[in-house]
Write an enzyme that holds these catalytic residues in place. Structure first.
Site, PDB file in Angstrom:
ATOM      1  N   LYS A  95       0.813  -1.215   0.000  1.00 48.95           N
ATOM      2  CA  LYS A  95       0.000   0.000   0.000  1.00 48.95           C
ATOM      3  C   LYS A  95       0.853   1.274   0.000  1.00 48.95           C
ATOM      4  O   LYS A  95       0.435   2.315  -0.501  1.00 48.95           O
ATOM      5  CB  LYS A  95      -0.937   0.004   1.205  1.00 48.95           C
ATOM      6  CG  LYS A  95      -1.928  -1.155   1.230  1.00 48.95           C
ATOM      7  CD  LYS A  95      -3.050  -0.977   0.224  1.00 48.95           C
ATOM      8  CE  LYS A  95      -4.051  -2.137   0.274  1.00 48.95           C
ATOM      9  NZ  LYS A  95      -5.048  -2.050  -0.785  1.00 48.95           N
TER      10      LYS A  95
ATOM     11  N   GLU B  84      -9.814   5.739   3.083  1.00 44.46           N
ATOM     12  CA  GLU B  84     -10.574   4.651   3.691  1.00 44.46           C
ATOM     13  C   GLU B  84      -9.579   3.543   4.003  1.00 44.46           C
ATOM     14  O   GLU B  84      -8.520   3.483   3.409  1.00 44.46           O
ATOM     15  CB  GLU B  84     -11.633   4.145   2.715  1.00 44.46           C
ATOM     16  CG  GLU B  84     -11.116   3.186   1.623  1.00 44.46           C
ATOM     17  CD  GLU B  84     -10.125   3.802   0.648  1.00 44.46           C
ATOM     18  OE1 GLU B  84     -10.151   5.038   0.479  1.00 44.46           O
ATOM     19  OE2 GLU B  84      -9.312   3.060   0.064  1.00 44.46           O
TER      20      GLU B  84
ATOM     21  N   SER C 288       1.915  -9.601  -0.734  1.00 46.74           N
ATOM     22  CA  SER C 288       1.605  -8.171  -0.680  1.00 46.74           C
ATOM     23  C   SER C 288       1.824  -7.532   0.685  1.00 46.74           C
ATOM     24  O   SER C 288       1.968  -6.317   0.779  1.00 46.74           O
ATOM     25  CB  SER C 288       0.160  -7.954  -1.120  1.00 46.74           C
ATOM     26  OG  SER C 288      -0.722  -8.758  -0.357  1.00 46.74           O
TER      27      SER C 288
HETATM   28  C1  LIG Z   1      -1.416  -6.995   2.576  1.00 49.58           C
HETATM   29  C2  LIG Z   1      -2.598  -6.694   1.722  1.00 49.58           C
HETATM   30  N1  LIG Z   1      -2.751  -7.334   0.566  1.00 49.58           N
HETATM   31  C3  LIG Z   1      -3.805  -7.109  -0.242  1.00 49.58           C
HETATM   32  C4  LIG Z   1      -4.791  -6.212   0.116  1.00 49.58           C
HETATM   33  C5  LIG Z   1      -5.974  -6.046  -0.794  1.00 49.58           C
HETATM   34  O1  LIG Z   1      -5.934  -4.881  -1.533  1.00 49.58           O
HETATM   35  P1  LIG Z   1      -5.577  -4.891  -3.072  1.00 49.58           P
HETATM   36  O2  LIG Z   1      -6.422  -5.927  -3.709  1.00 49.58           O
HETATM   37  O3  LIG Z   1      -5.904  -3.519  -3.529  1.00 49.58           O
HETATM   38  O4  LIG Z   1      -4.142  -5.196  -3.222  1.00 49.58           O
HETATM   39  C6  LIG Z   1      -4.662  -5.499   1.307  1.00 49.58           C
HETATM   40  C7  LIG Z   1      -5.701  -4.523   1.676  1.00 49.58           C
HETATM   41  O5  LIG Z   1      -5.802  -4.015   2.721  1.00 49.58           O
HETATM   42  C8  LIG Z   1      -3.535  -5.760   2.135  1.00 49.58           C
HETATM   43  O6  LIG Z   1      -3.387  -5.115   3.285  1.00 49.58           O
END
Ligand SMILES: Cc1ncc(COP(=O)(O)O)c(C=O)c1O
Lengths: 231, 374
Positions: free
Chosen positions: B83, B105, B359
């Site tokens: 993020k 948000e 992620s």
């Molecule tokens: C570690 C992590 N991965 C994935 C996501 C999902 O978001 P996005 O699909 O936009 O990557 C989040 C959302 O809070 C997250 O914290």
């Protein structure tokens, strides 16, 4: 010339009675909210009313029935559904417009479909204090009947004061648009109503009308009459 | 400009008129900045010296012994998730737009933390909307945001999760659009946000492509990422979309499969694939992972699904929890619950050389995961 008074009601089983009471009190036009689960343009009062209406099963079909029944009670009053794009997307954009017309709707308002998008869908357009002159002219050219002036940068809901942005917005819009201009968002008292109609051709009253309608048709009629008395 | 056809039939600007001029400004500033060397330089400097890019690629040998499975380690970034790539980019953008207040948000709290972080770094006022259910599930992140000076606004109606938090953030933006930039956390929302967020996250895929070529001398056979709003996924996918032989798989939470079981609808300013009933009323999503617990998804994913370039599959809460525990035990890496969904599907694929977007890290999820695992 007498000023226009538009009253917003959330679609529900008692809408025909409430709409009748509003017209009795002096409303010229009734907006009927078709509730949406995620109403971005609305503050807490209309949002909660939408939540309740959905919990009562007010879906598009039921809302169209409410519209038709209200039309039977009020043959001569413009009735304008107000809703969000998601309902039209699901129902079919053209089919929605056709069925609104067939049920007695006079136009419609789609709160999250700004001017320039889907111009073939006839509707009352909105302009806001943030709108550029170019956008005001576009909305004026596309609008159906009158133009809705959103008095504030904000969501629907009663406010203490009439927005200081309204005089500037009316002045700019008059230069660019011939259609009648009705001011809405935040107008909730006779004092607001008088001040707003000194500038605009009419007013739209939403959250404050919904609150009055909670106490039944008579309370709504009295509230509407208190506005009509001063405009 | 009619942006309604941005990604095939998806995207658009389904928002109240009040926001249109701000979206126009954002669009023109963004296209100006993309040609502006100084913007790129400023952002790259921050990504390197503040966020910790580039992130490594780690081979997960014990987690997937019969494969060559690589993790793109966004969990190692400052604040613990991808993020921050987006938050840094948008904060530089917001400063150049002259905005001094930021609203956002958050679901899992990772985007809220990333936003609070960059606001602290640049001295901007920060307001983060968060559902009460998510505040409960992700308590440590609430404390982090507050410690860094952000105001966390609880949202106590509707689902009390990311959907309502997003609506409230947009309402705040409508009311304060003159001073405020809306720092949206995923590739969702009205145009130009989905494109902005994608461009800020594609650094994940661009880096990973070079790294896997260096490590293996060839492209991966499959690339897998979790999809909530879809930002980490679009970021890693963009490195490989033109490589026709690379299979690309997005993994949604089974109870929040906007792409798997959704329909065309309009939510939070864009037309996309959403969980909704036949009347267009938005349905509740359900996931153990707050970051995937959202009934919508970025419009570009709906497009990539329709043209058949990306496959979207689901993983259940239980499958994600098992992968969460297994990665911790076999690799000494505690993943966030969101990418645990991607790990769960990735280890079952028939392909051998696989790249997975990790992620974020799981610190925020410990309490929630342990509650279910024991
Ligand atoms: C570690 C992590 N991965 C994935 C996501 C999902 O978001 P996005 O699909 O936009 O990557 C989040 C959302 O809070 C997250 O914290």
């Amino acid at each position: 010339m007498s000023k226009a008074l538009v009253v917003y009601l959330m679609a529900g089983p008692d809408t025909p009675d409430l709409a009748h009471a509003a017209v009795d009190g002096g409303a010229d036009t009734v907006e009927i909210g078709f509730p949406f689960s995620d109403p971005l343009a609305d503050g807490p009062v209309i949002r909660r009313a939408a939540e309740r209406a959905l919990a009562q099963g007010m879906r598009t079909r039921q809302c169209l029935d409410v519209l038709a029944r209200t039309r039977e009670r009020l043959p001569g009053t413009p009735l304008i559904p107000m809703t969000y794009s998601s309902l039209l997307e699901a129902y079919g954009w053209e089919r929605f417009a056709e069925d609104v017309a067939a049920s007695g709707g006079s136009s419609m308002i789609v709160a999250d479909l700004p001017a320039g998008e889907r111009p073939s869908l006839r509707r009352v357009q909105l302009v806001a204090p943030t709108s550029t002159d170019e956008r005001i002219a576009l909305a004026g050219a596309e609008t159906d009947g009158w133009l809705y002036l959103v008095t504030i940068a904000g969501t629907t809901g009663a406010r203490g004061e009439l927005s200081p942005a309204l005089p500037g917005l009316v002045e700019r819009t008059r230069r660019l648009v011939d259609a009648p201009l009705y001011a809405g968002f935040g107008i909730s008292t006779p004092a607001h109503a008088r001040a707003a109609t000194e500038l605009a051709d009419g007013i739209v009253v939403g959250s404050a009308a919904l609150e009055a309608a909670e106490d039944g048709p008579e309370a709504l009629r009295d509230f509407v009459a208190s506005l009509r008395a001063v405009i | 400009m009619t942006a309604a056809t941005e990604f095939g039939a998806y995207g658009g600007r389904y928002v109240p008129e009040t926001l249109i001029p701000a979206l126009d400004d954002l669009t023109s500033k963004w296209s100006e900045l993309q040609r502006d060397e100084s913007f790129r330089a400023e952002l790259n400097e921050l990504l390197t010296t503040y966020a910790g890019r580039p992130t490594p690629l780690t081979r997960a040998e014990r987690f997937a012994p019969d494969k060559r499975l690589y993790l793109k380690r966004e969990d190692l970034l400052h604040t613990g998730a991808h993020k921050v790539n987006n938050a840094l980019g948008q904060i530089v953008l917001a400063r150049r737009l002259g905005k001094h207040r930021i609203v956002a948000e958050t679901g899992a709290g990772q985007h809220g933390v990333a936003t609070a972080t960059v606001c602290a770094r640049f001295g901007l006022e920060c307001v983060v909307y968060m559902g009460e259910e998510d505040m409960r599930r992700q308590q440590p992140n609430v404390e982090r945001m507050r410690l860094m000076g952000a105001t966390v606004m609880p949202v106590d109606f509707g689902t009390k999760t990311l959907k309502e938090a997003t609506s409230e953030a947009i309402r705040d933006w409508i009311a304060n659009v003159g001073t405020t930039h809306y720092l949206i956390g995923s590739c969702v929302g009205p145009a130009p946000y989905p494109e902005i967020v994608r461009e800020l996250q594609r650094v994940i895929g661009d880096e990973a492509r070079e790294q896997i070529l260096a490590a293996e001398g060839r492209l991966p056979e499959a690339v897998v990422a979790c999809v909530g709003g879809g930002s980490n996924a679009i970021g890693i996918f963009y490195g490989f979309l033109d490589d026709e032989d690379v299979r690309i798989v997005g993994v949604e939470a089974a109870g929040a499969a906007s792409l798997g079981t959704g329909r065309a609808g309009v939510l939070h300013g864009a037309r996309s694939s959403v969980l909704a009933d036949e009347d267009g009323q938005i349905a509740d999503a359900h996931s153990i992972s707050a970051g995937l617990d959202y009934p919508g998804v970025g419009p570009e994913h709906a497009y990539l699904r329709d043209i058949g370039r990306v496959e979207y599959v689901g993983a259940t809460d239980a499958e994600a929890l098992a992968a969460f525990r297994d990665l911790a035990r076999t690799e000494g890496i505690i993943p966030a619950l969101e990418p645990s969904h991607a790990l769960a599907r990735a280890r079952e694929l028939e392909e051998e050389l696989i790249l997975v977007g990790l992620s974020g890290r799981g610190d925020k999820d410990l309490a929630e995961a342990l509650r279910h695992l024991t």
